[in-house]
Design an enzyme around this catalytic site. Structure first.
Site, PDB file in Angstrom:
ATOM      1  CB  CYS A 424      -0.871  -0.032   1.266  1.00 17.45           C
ATOM      2  SG  CYS A 424       0.130  -0.051   2.860  1.00 17.45           S
ATOM      3  CG  HIS A 468      -4.367   1.007   4.131  1.00 13.96           C
ATOM      4  ND1 HIS A 468      -3.833   0.069   3.195  1.00 13.96           N
ATOM      5  CD2 HIS A 468      -5.358   1.466   3.599  1.00 13.96           C
ATOM      6  CE1 HIS A 468      -4.298   0.328   2.161  1.00 13.96           C
ATOM      7  NE2 HIS A 468      -5.384   1.041   2.254  1.00 13.96           N
ATOM      8  CG  ASP A 484      -7.047   2.439  -0.385  1.00 15.94           C
ATOM      9  OD1 ASP A 484      -5.996   2.309  -0.841  1.00 15.94           O
ATOM     10  OD2 ASP A 484      -7.563   1.995   0.551  1.00 15.94           O
TER      11      ASP A 484
END
Length: 696
Positions: A424, A468, A484
């Site tokens: 991520c 994250h 995202d």
């Protein structure tokens, strides 16, 4: 020199050695008290303490000798020098506590006499309290109490080493003491006024303990994802939010320095102090949630998007994240309330502030810059640009992995065009770069996404592997909007968690073999882990977190609504009542023992007889000494008093059978009658003599 004999020379005089069993219990207690320190003390310090305690044990067994004065001094100076070199000028409660542990270790080399044992006993009890500065979990609390219990057993053995079954009777006495004092302790815990201290000392050492930091490099969060350590727990007043909506915002990274994202505006200076641990009281209403966060030694709090603060120990920033007023150096609880998507409501932003979200290095990643220009030309609208970028991630062969390859100098170019494999942090950094290169203000948000239900679905447990990173882009008319890329590349990560997202790769917690969360297919292990976490959660929330506001909230629910003044009266009443009960119980025990000791009753009758005769008994006086004073004051009763004293000594220190002791008591009773008559006759004669002298 003569062979070691187990005795030590102190100031020229030989002192008796410590009982081996007592020393063994103290060493075992020290080992237990070191266990909570393992995660913060350097390895050399723990090894030194173990070696010093081992040296003392070998000396007790006669295999080695304890060091003399000069060698002890050299050892002390050596370890202190190593400690100073490792501390490097930092001085906090953390470093002071570490030095105290080192001092306890050095104390073992001079534990030679009973007095040294008592000193060591008290400093080990203090070490148990020091442990609570850093660990308040229930299992560490039980371990500390067990260590103190071992100390108390060792103390009893030291004072009575030759008593039969002393260890078993020692544990029994400890249990009875606990049963007697536990009700008072519980009442004082509940009612004693919880007032804030007049001063506050920070525990932080200047470094984060674990978890998210204030910088993000491409591989940072993928390393964090290999840890199952708990980050925080969240309890909701209503239904749990859907998994895909569990975005816990922590901090904003808006400045790109080479390959590292960091905060463009540093944290302001804050004077030392402890963060307020007491956040939120009363029942949770719909939309509210409590967060019980593990210590991070940082100021940021983690909240869901669109939250506002209910408790006053967190404050919002201009970027929509929340901060503690002091670093969270211990477990802290705070309360928030969801009020819709606050990010989309904030549509007004100073253009000068937005410009800092366009910052990029002067050079580097040329292919990414060219891609941004091309996509901007094809999608002039910012929303269209964002959608096109997400479509690229969904349609092309990008992979989400916990085993990202090492990136070259232009890492964003390599990720987007060559490797197409990352975590991520890689994709969030690349997305922010592309949006800024296209003239769209963007920033990296770091926090957690997800959280698994605890036992009974009472709360959510968010762990480090839920860490994250995502992006927020500024869209005119909408404000800051979450973007995202992970949701486009690996939707399983957002919908159900990291385990499902990397199931095919098999990399979930591959470096954490001892974690129960690694073995998700073992139902019994998962159940036991959740139950243990539930116990510890309630301990942290209702016992450790029982602070001033929580106490006043509980008191307000009692009949009459107790305030701080009434709590003071209640505490005084509890202490007074406990002392009264203890005094009454002790008096009852004395009377009970008196009834059970016929010889003791005879001795008390003797003492009363002496008092009436003007011969008061002195404290600590033996029967023989008292008999000699009677002989001087009442010569007529001298022989009877001396015989009575000999019978007392024979009764208590002789080896007469029960029948013989009964005959002794009968003789003592007859002697008392005779002694009373003799003392009375002596008194009468003394008065007659005095009268004749006056009249003559």
């Amino acid at each position: 020199m003569a062979a070691f004999s187990g005795h030590y020379e102190v100031s020229g005089a030989e002192t008796p050695p410590l009982p081996t069993r007592a020393l063994l219990w103290v060493i075992a207690s020290f080992a237990l008290l070191l266990a909570p320190q393992w995660d913060r003390l350097p390895v050399w310090l723990i090894a030194s303490c173990v070696a010093l305690a081992g040296w003392r044990w070998l000396a007790q067994s006669g295999r080695v000798r304890l060091p003399g004065k000069w060698l002890r001094t050299a050892i002390m100076l050596g370890v202190i020098a190593i400690y100073i070199a490792t501390v490097q000028g930092r001085f906090t409660v953390d470093t002071a506590a570490s030095f105290f542990v080192l001092a306890v270790g050095l104390k073992w080399l001079e534990t030679r006499s009973t007095r040294d044992f008592y000193v060591l006993f008290f400093i080990l009890v203090y070490l148990a309290t020091v442990n609570f500065l850093f660990h308040q979990e229930i299992y560490w609390t039980v371990l500390n109490l067990l260590a103190v219990s071992l100390l108390l057993v060792g103390l009893q053995i030291l004072n009575a080493p030759d008593l039969p079954a002393s260890m078993r009777s020692g544990w029994r006495r400890l249990g009875m003491m606990l049963l007697k004092t536990l009700p008072v302790v519980v009442l004082l815990f509940v009612f004693f006024p919880r007032m804030a201290p007049l001063w506050s000392v920070p525990l932080v050492s200047g470094e984060a303990r674990s978890g998210i930091s204030d910088t993000m490099r491409p591989g940072d969060i993928s390393n964090l994802a290999q840890s199952s350590d708990r980050a925080f727990r969240a309890t909701f007043g209503g239904e749990l939010p859907a998994y895909r909506d569990r975005y816990w915002r922590g901090l904003i990274l808006d400045y790109l320095d080479g390959e590292t994202w960091r905060q463009g505006q540093g944290e302001p200076f804050r004077r030392p102090g402890r963060v307020s641990l007491d956040g939120g009281v009363g029942d949770l209403t719909s939309g509210q949630y409590d967060v019980l966060m593990e210590p991070t030694d940082q100021r940021w709090a983690f909240v869901l998007e669109g939250s506002v603060a209910v408790s006053d120990n967190v404050v919002p920033t201009d970027e929509g994240v929340f901060r503690f007023r002091r670093p969270a150096d211990t477990t802290v609880r705070y309360r928030m309330e969801l009020q819709g998507n606050g990010q989309r409501d904030a549509v007004a932003e100073d253009p000068r502030q937005l410009r800092r979200y366009l910052q990029l290095p002067r050079s580097g990643n040329p292919r990414a810059r060219a891609l941004a220009e091309q996509m901007k030309a094809d999608n002039p609208d910012a929303a269209g640009m964002v959608e096109a970028l997400m479509s690229r991630f969904r349609q092309q062969a990008y992979y989400y992995t916990l085993r990202p390859p090492a990136m070259p100098e232009d890492g964003i170019d390599a990720l987007l065009f060559d490797e197409k494999r990352g975590f991520c942090a890689h994709y969030a950094g690349a997305t922010t770069f592309l949006l800024r290169a296209a003239g769209i203000p963007a920033r990296v948000v770091v926090g957690y996404q997800g959280g698994d239900p605890g036992a009974g679905d009472e709360y959510l447990v968010v762990r480090q592997y839920d860490a994250h990173a995502w992006v927020e882009a500024w869209l005119d008319g909408e404000g800051w909007v979450r973007v995202d890329p992970t949701a486009a590349i690996a939707p399983d990560r957002i919908e159900s968690g990291l385990r499902d997202a990397v199931a095919e790769e098999g990399s979930f917690l591959e470096d954490d073999w001892a974690s129960p969360q690694r073995y998700g297919n073992m139902a019994m292990l998962q159940w036991a882990s959740l139950q243990l976490d539930r116990i510890n959660y309630h301990w942290q929330r209702w016992v450790v977190g029982y602070q001033g506001q929580s106490q006043m909230d509980l008191m307000s629910r009692l009949p009459g609504g107790l305030g701080l003044k009434e709590l003071g009266y209640a505490t005084a009443g509890i202490v007074g009542f406990a002392l009264l009960v203890a005094g009454g119980f002790s008096s009852w025990q004395i009377r009970r023992s008196s009834r059970g000791d016929p010889a003791g009753r005879l001795i008390r009758r003797w003492h009363k007889l002496c008092h009436r005769a003007g011969i008061p008994v002195r404290f600590g006086e033996t029967p023989t000494q008292l008999a000699e004073r009677i002989a001087l004051a009442r010569p007529g009763a001298a022989g009877t008093a001396r015989v009575f004293a000999r019978l007392v000594n024979k009764h208590y220190y002789g080896s007469e059978p029960e029948e013989g002791q009964r005959r002794l008591r009968e003789k003592m009773a007859r002697l008392l009658t005779t002694m009373r008559k003799q003392m009375s006759r002596d008194t009468s004669q003394s008065r007659e003599t005095a009268t004749r002298r006056v009249t003559g």
